[in-house]
Design a protein around this motif. Sequence first.
Motif, PDB file in Angstrom:
ATOM      1  N   MET A 245       0.850  -1.196   0.000  1.00  0.00           N
ATOM      2  CA  MET A 245       0.000   0.000   0.000  1.00  0.00           C
ATOM      3  C   MET A 245       0.890   1.251   0.000  1.00  0.00           C
ATOM      4  N   THR A 246       0.539   2.224  -0.833  1.00  0.00           N
ATOM      5  CA  THR A 246       1.327   3.445  -0.906  1.00  0.00           C
ATOM      6  C   THR A 246       1.117   4.282   0.350  1.00  0.00           C
ATOM      7  N   THR A 247       2.086   5.134   0.625  1.00  0.00           N
ATOM      8  CA  THR A 247       2.002   5.996   1.796  1.00  0.00           C
ATOM      9  C   THR A 247       1.219   7.262   1.480  1.00  0.00           C
TER      10      THR A 247
ATOM     11  N   THR B  19      -9.592   2.586   1.145  1.00  0.00           N
ATOM     12  CA  THR B  19      -8.258   1.976   1.001  1.00  0.00           C
ATOM     13  C   THR B  19      -7.142   2.961   1.296  1.00  0.00           C
ATOM     14  N   PHE B  20      -7.502   4.180   1.720  1.00  0.00           N
ATOM     15  CA  PHE B  20      -6.463   5.184   1.952  1.00  0.00           C
ATOM     16  C   PHE B  20      -5.606   4.763   3.143  1.00  0.00           C
ATOM     17  N   PRO B  21      -4.280   4.959   3.062  1.00  0.00           N
ATOM     18  CA  PRO B  21      -3.401   4.551   4.168  1.00  0.00           C
ATOM     19  C   PRO B  21      -3.812   5.176   5.494  1.00  0.00           C
TER      20      PRO B  21
ATOM     21  N   TYR C  66      -8.344  12.156  -0.990  1.00  0.00           N
ATOM     22  CA  TYR C  66      -8.923  11.342   0.082  1.00  0.00           C
ATOM     23  C   TYR C  66     -10.232  10.635  -0.291  1.00  0.00           C
ATOM     24  N   TYR C  67     -10.844  11.004  -1.403  1.00  0.00           N
ATOM     25  CA  TYR C  67     -12.143  10.430  -1.750  1.00  0.00           C
ATOM     26  C   TYR C  67     -12.023   9.503  -2.964  1.00  0.00           C
ATOM     27  N   ARG C  68     -12.993   8.599  -3.074  1.00  0.00           N
ATOM     28  CA  ARG C  68     -13.141   7.738  -4.249  1.00  0.00           C
ATOM     29  C   ARG C  68     -14.607   7.407  -4.410  1.00  0.00           C
ATOM     30  N   GLY C  69     -15.131   7.598  -5.638  1.00  0.00           N
ATOM     31  CA  GLY C  69     -16.514   7.245  -5.914  1.00  0.00           C
ATOM     32  C   GLY C  69     -17.531   7.984  -5.074  1.00  0.00           C
ATOM     33  N   GLY C  70     -17.248   9.221  -4.735  1.00  0.00           N
ATOM     34  CA  GLY C  70     -18.195  10.019  -3.966  1.00  0.00           C
ATOM     35  C   GLY C  70     -18.163   9.764  -2.469  1.00  0.00           C
TER      36      GLY C  70
END
Length: 294
Positions: free
Chosen positions: A1-3, A167-169, A158-162
């Motif tokens: 997972m990316t930082t 999955t954010f670190p 920080y957001y995805r799909g509304g």
Amino acid sequence: MTTWEARLRAVFGPQGYENCMRRSLQTVILYEANRCIAPALSTLRPFQRKLAYIDMANALVESLEGIMPHQKAEILWRTGTSKEAMNAETAWKRRKLLNKELENIRVAVSPLLANRSHDEAIDAYIQVQFETVTGNTGPAPPNWQHAHNNAIICYRLYYRGGEIDPTFPAPNPPKEIYVAAEKPMDLSSPVLPESLATGTVLATSIIGNRSVEETVDGQNVSGLGEQGNEKGINPESRRAILQEVRQHLDLLKEFEGIIPEEDLAKRKRELFLAMPAAPPPAPKRTNVSLEEEV
């Protein structure tokens, strides 16, 4: 997972951070600082939360790689005009505004997600904003968003799909959460807690924690009350307060079109309430007869 920082560099693009991105990066820093201290907020008193928040924000700035020292010093400026570092009260106020801004963006971006990826929907939103603000129909210039809506990069990150990206670190605080043992006389005082006395320094605010700086649940907790118009204020302090009010008014202009007009009008009224009263007129000199003088 990316930082967190790896994802931050990704949203900056291949050219990396540029000076025009200062306010956008400031928004990301404030959002991440809140994530870092969130687990401890319920255990902290209000003044401890504010001091821990600005302390963590400063630590995050110092932890950034690939940004020059002079650029780091500028990230937490209150405004580009004043070039004064943000104090704890102002940072906490912006934390509250940021949540509203992100929600406004989420509502506007969600309808654009159909047949688009997350980044494509945000690019479409930026284009809509560009056309609405400028009246032009051509492509929005690169970095246009940073001058007109500094919360967009935070939403993109920080957001995805509304929704907030699941999955954010997890936050990785660069330091332990600072807990102040005693409440300072003024959260914007030049006498700083020990952990804030080194590195990036909290700025002195002439207005301090007057009504413009902080409200809790809609109530003024600045302690201004009837003392907002001090009768005995000296001319130098009066000029300094008036100057800072003007700087805050300049800051509010940057939020036009982002937060509701009613909120802007309310904050402007609070600014005027924070101003000192007009000085009393000089007493008129009466003519005194030569006999009375003798």
